[in-house]
Scaffold this motif. Structure first.
Motif, PDB file in Angstrom:
ATOM      1  N   ASP A   1      32.029  33.878  39.404  1.00 49.42           N
ATOM      2  CA  ASP A   1      32.175  32.418  39.455  1.00 49.42           C
ATOM      3  C   ASP A   1      33.214  32.065  40.521  1.00 49.42           C
ATOM      4  O   ASP A   1      34.179  31.370  40.261  1.00 49.42           O
ATOM      5  CB  ASP A   1      32.612  31.927  38.064  1.00 49.42           C
ATOM      6  CG  ASP A   1      32.806  30.420  38.001  1.00 49.42           C
ATOM      7  OD1 ASP A   1      32.020  29.692  38.638  1.00 49.42           O
ATOM      8  OD2 ASP A   1      33.745  29.968  37.318  1.00 49.42           O
ATOM      9  N   CYS A   2      33.002  32.577  41.715  1.00 52.26           N
ATOM     10  CA  CYS A   2      33.969  32.319  42.789  1.00 52.26           C
ATOM     11  C   CYS A   2      33.253  32.375  44.127  1.00 52.26           C
ATOM     12  O   CYS A   2      32.164  32.941  44.235  1.00 52.26           O
ATOM     13  CB  CYS A   2      35.093  33.366  42.771  1.00 52.26           C
ATOM     14  SG  CYS A   2      34.576  35.002  43.332  1.00 52.26           S
TER      15      CYS A   2
ATOM     16  N   ASN B   1      31.163  31.564  47.441  1.00 51.04           N
ATOM     17  CA  ASN B   1      29.932  30.855  47.782  1.00 51.04           C
ATOM     18  C   ASN B   1      29.055  30.611  46.547  1.00 51.04           C
ATOM     19  O   ASN B   1      28.589  31.566  45.931  1.00 51.04           O
ATOM     20  CB  ASN B   1      29.169  31.701  48.812  1.00 51.04           C
ATOM     21  CG  ASN B   1      27.907  31.012  49.292  1.00 51.04           C
ATOM     22  OD1 ASN B   1      27.537  29.956  48.795  1.00 51.04           O
ATOM     23  ND2 ASN B   1      27.263  31.627  50.258  1.00 51.04           N
ATOM     24  N   PRO B   2      28.814  29.357  46.193  1.00 51.38           N
ATOM     25  CA  PRO B   2      28.011  29.078  44.988  1.00 51.38           C
ATOM     26  C   PRO B   2      26.611  29.679  45.047  1.00 51.38           C
ATOM     27  O   PRO B   2      26.019  29.972  43.999  1.00 51.38           O
ATOM     28  CB  PRO B   2      27.930  27.543  44.959  1.00 51.38           C
ATOM     29  CG  PRO B   2      29.053  27.074  45.811  1.00 51.38           C
ATOM     30  CD  PRO B   2      29.292  28.130  46.845  1.00 51.38           C
TER      31      PRO B   2
ATOM     32  N   ASP C   1      26.738  32.888  43.235  1.00 54.46           N
ATOM     33  CA  ASP C   1      27.303  32.881  41.890  1.00 54.46           C
ATOM     34  C   ASP C   1      26.216  32.793  40.817  1.00 54.46           C
ATOM     35  O   ASP C   1      25.160  32.210  41.043  1.00 54.46           O
ATOM     36  CB  ASP C   1      28.268  31.706  41.713  1.00 54.46           C
ATOM     37  CG  ASP C   1      29.588  31.941  42.432  1.00 54.46           C
ATOM     38  OD1 ASP C   1      29.863  33.096  42.792  1.00 54.46           O
ATOM     39  OD2 ASP C   1      30.319  30.965  42.639  1.00 54.46           O
TER      40      ASP C   1
ATOM     41  N   SER D   1      33.033  27.486  35.555  1.00 56.00           N
ATOM     42  CA  SER D   1      32.263  26.325  36.014  1.00 56.00           C
ATOM     43  C   SER D   1      30.782  26.386  35.675  1.00 56.00           C
ATOM     44  O   SER D   1      30.037  25.462  35.984  1.00 56.00           O
ATOM     45  CB  SER D   1      32.462  26.128  37.519  1.00 56.00           C
ATOM     46  OG  SER D   1      32.292  27.336  38.209  1.00 56.00           O
TER      47      SER D   1
ATOM     48  N   THR E   1      35.052  22.069  42.150  1.00 52.25           N
ATOM     49  CA  THR E   1      35.460  22.725  43.394  1.00 52.25           C
ATOM     50  C   THR E   1      35.225  24.227  43.300  1.00 52.25           C
ATOM     51  O   THR E   1      35.330  24.821  42.219  1.00 52.25           O
ATOM     52  CB  THR E   1      36.954  22.472  43.681  1.00 52.25           C
ATOM     53  OG1 THR E   1      37.700  22.825  42.519  1.00 52.25           O
ATOM     54  CG2 THR E   1      37.214  21.020  44.034  1.00 52.25           C
ATOM     55  N   THR E   2      34.898  24.810  44.432  1.00 50.79           N
ATOM     56  CA  THR E   2      34.648  26.246  44.471  1.00 50.79           C
ATOM     57  C   THR E   2      35.962  27.010  44.322  1.00 50.79           C
ATOM     58  O   THR E   2      36.945  26.702  44.974  1.00 50.79           O
ATOM     59  CB  THR E   2      33.993  26.620  45.809  1.00 50.79           C
ATOM     60  OG1 THR E   2      32.831  25.819  45.962  1.00 50.79           O
ATOM     61  CG2 THR E   2      33.621  28.071  45.844  1.00 50.79           C
ATOM     62  N   LYS E   3      35.942  28.006  43.455  1.00 50.26           N
ATOM     63  CA  LYS E   3      37.160  28.789  43.225  1.00 50.26           C
ATOM     64  C   LYS E   3      37.235  29.961  44.194  1.00 50.26           C
ATOM     65  O   LYS E   3      36.216  30.577  44.510  1.00 50.26           O
ATOM     66  CB  LYS E   3      37.155  29.321  41.785  1.00 50.26           C
ATOM     67  CG  LYS E   3      37.609  28.286  40.781  1.00 50.26           C
ATOM     68  CD  LYS E   3      37.398  28.782  39.370  1.00 50.26           C
ATOM     69  CE  LYS E   3      36.383  27.931  38.662  1.00 50.26           C
ATOM     70  NZ  LYS E   3      35.747  28.483  37.533  1.00 50.26           N
TER      71      LYS E   3
END
Ligand SMILES: *[C@@H]1O[C@H](CO)[C@@H](O)[C@H](O)[C@H]1NC(C)=O
Length: 507
Positions: free
Chosen positions: A218-219, A221-222, A225, A258, A350-352
């Motif tokens: 979960d981090c 580039n979506p 993920d 997320s 927001t992307t982690k």
């Protein structure tokens, strides 16, 4: 009689045309019914009969299996699915998870039976002999094809809740033989495949026992993920409570996750009298706020004294076991608070950033390199590439013929071109047309030659061209390799047990 049968057949076929179930969609870290926006909590059960050599856990079964492992695809026999619906209803089950999908079989009738009962399906993409290994990970074209074949077989059903790319493949970034980047590559490519094919946006996720790896999924580039997390938590045993089971720690560690998370397997079998008090916490306070429910391990009793089964099935007859009563008693007491999609705002969009020390470049899409491999004459990684193209069913006969004919035409054109250039220049060059022909002539032989070597291709985790390949050459009979892969199983299964706080005690 015949009239009744005909009417029944008509009814079945009419039903299978209709869409009786609302697809489940994801918003933020929760699942929702697509049409009415009501939150969906998984009340699930593992629904998979024993493999021919059953080791008692999904990950061990998949990791240890070879393509000679026989298995029952639980979603092909409509009468069996129909037989089980009343029992699943009594357990309040709305999701079944099956990990032995045979993509060549017809799933329409069973999926329809389940759709009519409001039951969704979670399907694992690995099948026996085809999984990302947790000791010698690969993400190759054989796995890619198998995974996409399962997607192709099931994508048309609205009650498919999601696909799972693997289970317990990795023990956490940084640990030895870390396979987490292979999992992310598989997730990335399966999500891309579903998009490219214009299939319904069926979520793609992954299941793991070790919580240490969850953040890596979960981090960054979506597109790489997971769409959902399946946490395996078979570690609430006997007198455990929220704290001592380890569930509290895992729940806290996921507070800003997320994507939706659920328990992909829960239910301990020691002591044998299971009371399932954890159900109240999972669907109520304190876990209901974050978790989307879970799946009990497991529906079928496997005659292995493991004590996990809820029912014992003999042909058409189903016998409820003590576990069944315990689950249905606890489920009846559940009250969950749920939200509506319209009034729900995800906490974090927001992307982690990814944790330090994890792989930043993932294995490539295994289908893409095949294209570039055929356009280069010499590839340094040819051992792997060759082994992959050797796999049975890797290319259809038609495709091979097409490539062959195409290559011959290309060579003829090339030879003609070279010949005319040669003639028009009139000056003798170092590279004669014969040499050119010989050089390019290597190309079409590649797929032909490749059938000579590495016929084994039994299990994808044997495809590695390095140390294992040397081992393998010592055995004369490909079948002899199976025991070798069997020893790997122990390494694989040693992983979860090395993590006391999260391991599932075995009886
Ligand atoms: C939960 O986390 C705390 C703090 O890290 C630790 O001391 C405790 O042992 C953990 N509990 C379990 C059951 O793992």
């Amino acid at each position: 009689m015949l009239v009744i049968l005909a009417f029944y057949a008509l009814l079945i076929s009419r039903q299978s045309l209709g869409q009786s179930v609302d697809p489940i969609v994801i918003k933020g870290s929760k699942f929702f019914f697509k049409t009415n926006g009501i939150q969906f909590l998984l009340k699930g059960v593992i629904y998979q009969q024993a493999f021919s050599n059953d080791l008692g856990s999904i990950s061990e079964n998949l990791a240890a299996a070879s393509i000679s492992t026989t298995y029952v695809d639980a979603l092909t026999d409509a009468s069996a699915c129909q037989r089980d619906v009343p029992y699943l209803n009594q357990l309040q089950v709305n999701v079944v998870r099956s990990y032995g999908i045979d993509p060549s079989k017809d799933h329409s009738n069973c999926l329809q039976v389940f759709a009519d009962a409001g039951i969704y399906v979670l399907a694992d993409l690995p099948t026996p002999g085809y999984t990302i290994s947790n000791t010698n990970p690969q993400w190759n074209d054989v796995l890619y094809k198998r995974y996409t074949a399962v997607i192709d077989a099931l994508e048309k059903y609205d009650n498919v809740l999601g696909f799972i790319v693997g289970e317990d493949v990795f023990k956490g970034p940084g640990s030895p033989s870390d396979s987490s980047s292979y999992v992310k590559a598989a997730v990335r490519d399966m999500k891309a495949y579903i998009r490219e094919k214009n299939y319904r946006a069926i979520p793609v996720g992954y299941a793991n026992t070790n919580a240490a790896g969850y953040n890596y999924l979960d981090c960054g580039n979506p597109a790489e993920d997971i769409d959902f997390l399946g946490a395996n938590m078979r570690n609430w045993c006997g007198d455990n409570d929220y704290g001592s089971s380890g569930w509290e720690n895992v729940t806290k560690s996921l507070h800003d996750y997320s994507v939706p998370a659920f328990l992909a397997e829960y239910g301990c079998s020691t002591p044998s009298q299971r009371n399932f008090t954890e159900i109240g916490l999972l669907y109520g306070y304190p876990m209901n706020g974050f978790w989307s429910g879970g799946l009990i391990y497991e529906y079928f009793d496997k005659d292995d004294q493991s004590g996990y089964g809820l029912v014992s099935v003999r042909g058409a007859s189903v016998t409820k076991l003590a576990n069944f009563t315990a689950v249905s008693t606890q489920m009846a007491k559940v009250t969950s608070s749920i939200v509506n999609a319209a009034s729900y705002t995800p906490d974090s969009t927001t992307t982690k950033p990814c944790p330090a020390g994890v792989a930043t470049t993932l294995p490539r899409n295994p289908v893409a390199p095949q294209v570039s491999a055929s356009s280069t004459t010499d590839s340094p990684s040819s051992s792997t590439t060759t082994a992959q193209s050797n796999m049975q069913n890797s290319l259809s006969t038609g495709a091979k013929a097409g490539i062959g004919i195409g290559a011959i035409i290309a060579i003829v054109l090339l030879a003609l071109g070279v010949f005319f250039i040669y003639r028009s220049r009139k000056t003798k060059r170092k590279c004669s047309p014969e040499e050119n022909d010989a050089k390019w002539g290597n190309k079409p032989e590649l797929p032909v030659n490749s059938t000579n070597s590495g016929k084994r291709g039994i299990s994808p985790h044997m495809l590695d061209g390095s140390s294992r390949a040397e081992l393998d050459t010592k055995t004369h009979n490909p079948i002899q390799e199976l025991p070798t892969s069997g020893t790997e199983v122990f390494e694989a299964s040693a992983g979860p047990h090395g993590l006391p706080e999260l391991s599932a005690p075995k009886s």
